[in-house]
Design an enzyme around this catalytic site. Structure first.
Site, mmCIF file in Angstrom:
data_model
loop_
_atom_site.group_PDB
_atom_site.id
_atom_site.type_symbol
_atom_site.label_atom_id
_atom_site.label_comp_id
_atom_site.label_asym_id
_atom_site.label_seq_id
_atom_site.Cartn_x
_atom_site.Cartn_y
_atom_site.Cartn_z
ATOM 1 C CG HIS A 72 -76.546 -19.158 3.516
ATOM 2 N ND1 HIS A 72 -77.037 -18.702 2.841
ATOM 3 C CD2 HIS A 72 -76.655 -20.507 3.581
ATOM 4 C CE1 HIS A 72 -78.490 -19.416 3.039
ATOM 5 N NE2 HIS A 72 -77.454 -20.399 3.164
ATOM 6 C CE1 TYR A 200 -83.171 -16.617 -5.453
ATOM 7 C CE2 TYR A 200 -81.374 -16.188 -3.982
ATOM 8 C CZ TYR A 200 -82.538 -16.642 -4.258
ATOM 9 O OH TYR A 200 -83.253 -17.279 -3.212
ATOM 10 N N PRO A 292 -91.230 -20.224 -5.840
ATOM 11 C CG PRO A 292 -89.630 -21.487 -7.048
ATOM 12 C CD PRO A 292 -90.784 -20.622 -7.387
ATOM 13 C CE LYS A 296 -88.487 -14.939 2.079
ATOM 14 N NZ LYS A 296 -87.270 -15.507 3.353
ATOM 15 C CE1 TYR A 384 -83.787 -14.395 -0.640
ATOM 16 C CE2 TYR A 384 -82.509 -14.739 1.675
ATOM 17 C CZ TYR A 384 -82.525 -14.982 0.402
ATOM 18 O OH TYR A 384 -82.128 -16.612 -0.179
HETATM 19 P P1 RFL Z 1 -96.595 -30.019 1.180
HETATM 20 O O1 RFL Z 1 -95.358 -30.348 0.987
HETATM 21 O O2 RFL Z 1 -97.507 -30.162 -0.381
HETATM 22 O O3 RFL Z 1 -97.088 -31.209 1.764
HETATM 23 C C1 RFL Z 1 -98.735 -31.161 1.550
HETATM 24 C C2 RFL Z 1 -99.037 -32.577 2.032
HETATM 25 O O4 RFL Z 1 -100.361 -33.183 2.044
HETATM 26 C C3 RFL Z 1 -100.315 -34.284 1.057
HETATM 27 N N1 RFL Z 1 -102.043 -34.122 0.538
HETATM 28 C C4 RFL Z 1 -103.230 -34.791 1.065
HETATM 29 N N2 RFL Z 1 -102.751 -35.557 2.326
HETATM 30 C C5 RFL Z 1 -104.277 -36.632 2.244
HETATM 31 N N3 RFL Z 1 -105.042 -36.236 1.645
HETATM 32 C C6 RFL Z 1 -105.796 -35.730 0.777
HETATM 33 N N4 RFL Z 1 -106.280 -34.717 0.093
HETATM 34 C C7 RFL Z 1 -104.079 -34.193 0.263
HETATM 35 N N5 RFL Z 1 -103.933 -34.035 -0.397
HETATM 36 C C8 RFL Z 1 -102.295 -33.675 -0.466
HETATM 37 C C9 RFL Z 1 -99.862 -34.132 -0.122
HETATM 38 O O5 RFL Z 1 -99.358 -35.799 0.258
HETATM 39 C C10 RFL Z 1 -98.087 -33.796 0.541
HETATM 40 O O6 RFL Z 1 -97.757 -35.182 1.416
HETATM 41 O O7 RFL Z 1 -97.616 -28.689 1.984
HETATM 42 P P2 RFL Z 1 -96.339 -28.430 2.644
HETATM 43 O O8 RFL Z 1 -96.562 -29.397 4.408
HETATM 44 O O9 RFL Z 1 -97.177 -27.186 3.560
HETATM 45 O O10 RFL Z 1 -95.368 -27.883 2.719
HETATM 46 C C11 RFL Z 1 -94.557 -26.789 2.173
HETATM 47 C C12 RFL Z 1 -93.512 -27.103 1.318
HETATM 48 O O11 RFL Z 1 -93.582 -28.481 0.658
HETATM 49 C C13 RFL Z 1 -93.530 -25.983 0.001
HETATM 50 O O12 RFL Z 1 -94.012 -24.466 0.484
HETATM 51 C C14 RFL Z 1 -92.210 -25.776 -0.159
HETATM 52 O O13 RFL Z 1 -91.177 -26.907 -0.938
HETATM 53 C C15 RFL Z 1 -91.950 -24.566 -1.262
HETATM 54 N N6 RFL Z 1 -90.050 -24.684 -1.861
HETATM 55 C C16 RFL Z 1 -88.789 -23.537 -1.444
HETATM 56 N N7 RFL Z 1 -89.774 -22.871 0.299
HETATM 57 C C17 RFL Z 1 -88.796 -22.606 1.010
HETATM 58 O O14 RFL Z 1 -89.067 -22.192 2.012
HETATM 59 N N8 RFL Z 1 -87.321 -22.401 0.917
HETATM 60 C C18 RFL Z 1 -87.005 -23.149 -0.587
HETATM 61 O O15 RFL Z 1 -85.945 -22.775 -0.888
HETATM 62 C C19 RFL Z 1 -87.991 -23.824 -1.783
HETATM 63 N N9 RFL Z 1 -87.677 -24.024 -2.868
HETATM 64 C C20 RFL Z 1 -90.306 -24.854 -2.662
HETATM 65 C C21 RFL Z 1 -88.183 -24.356 -3.850
HETATM 66 C C22 RFL Z 1 -91.116 -25.425 -3.743
HETATM 67 C C23 RFL Z 1 -90.752 -26.226 -5.290
HETATM 68 N N10 RFL Z 1 -91.676 -27.155 -5.557
HETATM 69 C C24 RFL Z 1 -91.465 -27.518 -6.546
HETATM 70 C C25 RFL Z 1 -92.666 -26.830 -5.344
HETATM 71 C C26 RFL Z 1 -88.317 -25.369 -4.623
HETATM 72 C C27 RFL Z 1 -89.083 -25.740 -5.260
HETATM 73 C C28 RFL Z 1 -88.707 -26.407 -6.562
HETATM 74 C C1 PHB Z 2 -83.016 -23.988 -3.477
HETATM 75 O O1 PHB Z 2 -82.250 -24.540 -2.753
HETATM 76 O O2 PHB Z 2 -84.157 -25.462 -3.683
HETATM 77 C C2 PHB Z 2 -83.900 -22.791 -3.365
HETATM 78 C C3 PHB Z 2 -82.472 -21.680 -2.910
HETATM 79 C C4 PHB Z 2 -82.980 -20.625 -3.047
HETATM 80 C C5 PHB Z 2 -84.380 -20.401 -3.619
HETATM 81 C C6 PHB Z 2 -85.231 -21.431 -4.080
HETATM 82 C C7 PHB Z 2 -84.722 -22.744 -3.720
HETATM 83 O O3 PHB Z 2 -85.259 -19.147 -3.953
#
Ligand code: RFL
Ligand code: PHB
Length: 393
Positions: A72, A200, A292, A296, A384
Site C-alpha cells: 500500500h 489512524y 506502536p 516502527k 513515516y
Molecule cells: P522481540 O520480538 O521482543 O524478540 C526478543 C526475543 O528474545 C527472547 N529473549 C531471550 N532469549 C534468551 N535469553 C533471554 N534472557 C531473553 N530475554 C528475551 C524473547 O523470548 C524474544 O523471542 O525483539 P526484536 O527481535 O528486537 O523485535 C522487535 C519487534 O518485535 C517489535 O519492535 C515490534 O513488534 C513492535 N511493533 C511494531 N513494529 C513495527 O515495525 N510495525 C508495527 O506495525 C508494529 N506494531 C509492535 C506493533 C509491537 C506491539 N506490541 C505488543 C509490543 C504492535 C504491537 C501491539
Molecule cells: C498493525 O497492523 O499491527 C499496526 C499498524 C500500524 C501501526 C501499529 C500497528 O502504527
C-alpha cells in the site's frame, strides 16, 4: 561449544541476523529462552517499510511476503469523527509499505533456519553474556538441564526490551532515555476483511487504528486507560467502541466478527546509548522501544540487523573494524529519527488524560495544518517512510 557470533534472542532481530550472517559465511548460534511455539504465537507488528521489504527480499525471505502481503501507498488520518487526509508516501517519496504480519516473518525465518540446519537453541535458560570487554567473550546458559558455555568472537544482544544483554552494560557506560505514556492499546485480530487503507483516528473518546494482515484478516486497536482489564472487553463492546471513533461511512464499512486474539500493550519510548559495549552489540527492542503509533519497532530491528550484519561481514571478510566501531552511531541516527516520529504521532493522535483546552486546540489545529499543507504532508510522509539506510562509507 563455539561459534563466531552468539545471538541472544530468537525474535525477528536475532533470527534475521543469523540468516544474513549465514549468507555471508559467518557461523552463529541463536539462544532463545522461549519455545518455538511461544515465539510463533506472539501477535505484533504488521507494517513493513520499503527498506525492510528490500532487506527481506535480498536475503531470500521475500517469496511468501510478496505472495500474501498487501502493498500500500501510505496511511489515512481521520479526526473529530469527520475530517481526513491521506499521507501518500508513494507520491512524495516513491516508496511503498507492505502489510505482512510479524508472525509470518517469524515463521519464514524459522523455515529458512530449518532449511540450513541452523543452530537455534530454544528454551535456553539463564543466558548470560560474559567478559564482553575482552577479546574472548562467552555466553553461559542452561540447556535441557545442563550448564553450558558458548565461546565466541562477538555477542549480539537481540533479546528484546526485557532481555539480559542491555543489563550487562554497566550503569556508568549506558545512558537511558525514556518516556512512558498514560494509556495503552487494546488490540484485536479478527477473521474479517479489513478496510482498504490503514486508518489512524483521533477522536474525543480516544485514538483508534484500523489495520490489516491480509484480505481476510484485520487488526484493530483502541486507546484505553492503563488500568483496563481485558475481561471487561467483550468483542461486542470492542466493536461498538471502535465504530464510535470513526466517521460514519468508515464505521459502517468495518466488518465485525469474533476476535481470534485480544491483548493490551502499554506505550513507551525508550533508547539506550551506546548500542555497543566491547564485543557486545545490541539490536532491536533490546536497545530501543517505540510506541506502536508509527509502526516502527520491527522496522528498526531490521535496520539495526542490516547495519550489524554488514559490519560483521566487513570484519570477517576484510578484517576491518570501522563499521563495527561506527555501528552504534549509525544505528542511533535511524533509531532517533523513528523514535521522534513515533512520539510525534502518538502526541498528535491520542487524547491525553488531563490535557488542557489549550493542548486540545493546538492538536486540532495541527491536524488542520497537516490536511491543508502539501509541504507538511510531504514532511510527515518522509518521516513515516523511515530514513534510507546509510552507505557503508
Ligand atoms: P522481540 O520480538 O521482543 O524478540 C526478543 C526475543 O528474545 C527472547 N529473549 C531471550 N532469549 C534468551 N535469553 C533471554 N534472557 C531473553 N530475554 C528475551 C524473547 O523470548 C524474544 O523471542 O525483539 P526484536 O527481535 O528486537 O523485535 C522487535 C519487534 O518485535 C517489535 O519492535 C515490534 O513488534 C513492535 N511493533 C511494531 N513494529 C513495527 O515495525 N510495525 C508495527 O506495525 C508494529 N506494531 C509492535 C506493533 C509491537 C506491539 N506490541 C505488543 C509490543 C504492535 C504491537 C501491539
Ligand atoms: C498493525 O497492523 O499491527 C499496526 C499498524 C500500524 C501501526 C501499529 C500497528 O502504527
Amino acid at each position: 561449544m563455539k561459534t563466531q557470533v552468539a545471538i541472544i534472542g530468537g525474535g525477528p532481530a536475532g533470527m534475521l541476523l543469523s540468516e544474513i550472517l549465514h549468507r555471508a559465511g559467518i557461523h552463529s548460534v541463536v539462544l532463545e529462552q522461549r519455545s518455538r511455539e511461544y515465539v510463533l504465537s506472539r501477535i505484533r507488528a504488521g507494517v513493513l517499510e520499503q527498506g525492510t521489504v528490500d532487506v527481506l527480499r535480498a536475503n531470500g525471505l521475500g517469496e511468501r511476503m510478496d505472495r500474501e502481503g498487501h502493498a500500500h501507498d501510505g496511511m489515512k488520518i481521520v479526526w473529530a469523527g469527520r475530517d481526513s487526509f491521506f499521507i501518500d508516501v508513494n507520491k512524495h517519496l516513491g516508496k511503498r509499505f507492505m502489510a505482512y504480519g510479524q508472525t509470518n516473518i517469524q515463521e519464514d525465518l524459522f523455515a529458512a533456519a530449518d532449511r540450513r540446519n541452523a543452530a537455534v537453541l530454544t528454551e535456553a535458560e539463564d543466558v548470560q553474556p560474559m567478559d564482553v570487554t575482552t577479546d574472548r567473550p562467552y555466553v553461559t546458559f542452561r540447556y535441557r538441564g545442563e550448564a553450558m558455555r558458548m565461546d565466541c568472537d562477538f555477542i549480539a544482544g537481540c533479546d528484546g526490551f526485557h532481555g539480559v544483554s542491555r543489563k550487562a552494560i554497566p550503569a556508568n557506560v549506558l545512558r537511558e532515555f525514556e518516556k512512558v505514556y498514560p494509556f495503552g492499546w487494546l488490540g484485536i485480530l479478527s477473521k474479517t476483511p479489513p478496510l482498504p487503507d490503514i486508518v489512524y483516528a483521533n477522536h474525543p473518546r480516544g485514538f483508534a487504528l484500523a489495520s490489516m494482515r491480509n484480505p481476510t484478516l484485520s487488526r484493530y486497536y483502541i486507546q484505553v486507560p492503563l488500568d483496563t482489564k481485558i475481561e471487561d472487553w467483550s468483542d461486542d463492546r470492542f466493536w461498538s467502541e471502535l465504530k464510535m471513533r470513526y466517521p460514519r461511512e468508515l464505521a459502517d464499512a468495518i466488518v465485525t466478527g469474533p476476535s481470534i486474539e485480544k491483548s493490551i500493550a502499554p506505550l513507551r519510548s525508550f533508547v539506550a546509548e551506546p548500542m555497543r559495549h566491547g564485543r557486545l552489540f545490541l539490536a532491536g527492542d533490546a536497545a530501543h522501544i517505540v510506541p506502536p503509533t508509527g509502526a516502527k519497532g520491527l522496522n528498526l530491528a531490521v535496520s539495526d540487523v542490516f547495519y550489524l550484519s554488514r559490519a560483521l561481514a566487513a570484519f570477517y571478510g576484510q578484517g576491518t573494524t570501522a563499521l563495527l566501531d561506527n555501528y552504534s552511531d549509525m544505528a542511533l541516527r535511524r533509531v532517533w529519527s523513528s523514535v521522534r516520529t513515533s512520539w510525534y504521532l502518538t502526541n498528535l493522535l491520542h487524547r491525553f488524560p488531563g490535557a488542557s483546552d489549550f493542548d486540545q486546540r493546538a492538536q486540532e489545529y495541527e491536524l488542520e495544518y497537516l490536511k491543508s499543507s502539501h509541504h507538511a504532508q510531504a514532511a510527515l510522509a518522509e518521516q513515516y517512510a523511515g530514513l534510507p539506510f546509510e552507505e557503508a562509507a
